[in-house]
Design an enzyme around this catalytic site. Structure first.
Site: not given
Length: 261
Positions: A112, A132
């Site tokens: 990210e 995640e």
């Protein structure tokens, strides 16, 4: 560790930020807040024109959120600082180019962080993943950004399965701009940064504000804001000496001399 985990270097108008938090350059809340302060300082310093962000030595660009902190009960949605996680993705008013030099594995929030930059140069040793899902949490920024950067079904597979994406695949989908031999990554990043540092900073600022404004608006809504004088960077550009200099240099078939004014 905070700012101790981040190395910064000024090289003329280029600002280099290295996340150096062994072993995996993971980012906890304190480090994220420090990164936000550092990037805000870059944003607000008129002598700095472009930034490079990279990871310290080792196998990782960044492993993202510090899962050791999470295991100790620190929530991953607490105070990340002025720029959001990693200091970049929610930093308001950042109208300067930022280059990610991805020198190794970019995992979760590390991926990210790279997606928050304007140009992504990747080492041939880079890899990407959003694991995640395996930790029972949400890759929030990637879920917003990645389906807009690559085919939706491929992005959703990465998010839902958490598999690795090799650097060649990332280049194939346009997620990275260029793959560079590992030992040439920083020289190449500095070459691109020097090119941008010598460019028209007022135009770069306008490009970034227009692109950001257009994310959640229709084409016509964005054009109406531009034509109505509602975007500050565009108005500054249109009323600048650099705008006139660009036209004069083009007509005279010479290189422009940008002043940022």
């Amino acid at each position: 560790m905070g700012k101790e985990a981040i190395k910064v270097e000024r090289r003329g108008a280029v600002f280099e930020v290295t996340l150096d938090r062994p072993k995996a350059n993971a980012i906890d809340n304190e480090t994220s807040r420090a990164m936000g302060d550092i990037f805000a300082g870059f944003r607000d310093d008129p002598s700095l024109h472009v930034a490079i962000v990279t990871g310290g030595t080792g196998r990782f660009f960044s492993a993202g959120w510090d899962l050791k902190a999470a295991a100790e009960g620190v929530r991953p949605d607490s105070d990340y600082g002025v720029g959001g996680f990693g200091g970049l993705q929610e930093l308001p008013g950042l109208n300067k180019p930022v280059i990610a030099a991805v020198n190794g594995m970019a995992v979760g929030g590390g991926f990210e962080l790279a997606l928050s930059c304007d140009i992504i140069l990747a080492s041939d040793q880079a890899r990407f993943a959003l694991p995640e899902i395996k930790a029972g949490t949400l890759a929030d920024a990637a879920t917003v950004k990645l389906p807009k950067r690559m085919p939706y079904h491929v992005a959703m597979e990465l998010l839902l399965v958490g598999r690795w994406m090799e650097v060649e695949e990332a280049k194939h989908w346009g997620v990275v701009n260029e793959i560079v031999p590992h030992d040439q990554l920083m020289p190449r990043a500095r070459e691109v940064a020097d090119l941008l540092a010598a460019g028209p900073q007022l135009v770069f600022a306008a490009i970034k504000e227009v692109a950001r404004t257009a994310e959640n608006r229709t084409f016509q809504e964005t054009m109406d804001l531009i034509n109505g004088g509602k975007l500050a960077t565009v108005q500054r550009l249109y009323n600048s000496a650099d705008q006139l200099e660009g036209a004069k240099a083009f007509a005279a078939k010479r290189g422009p001399e940008w002043k940022g004014q």
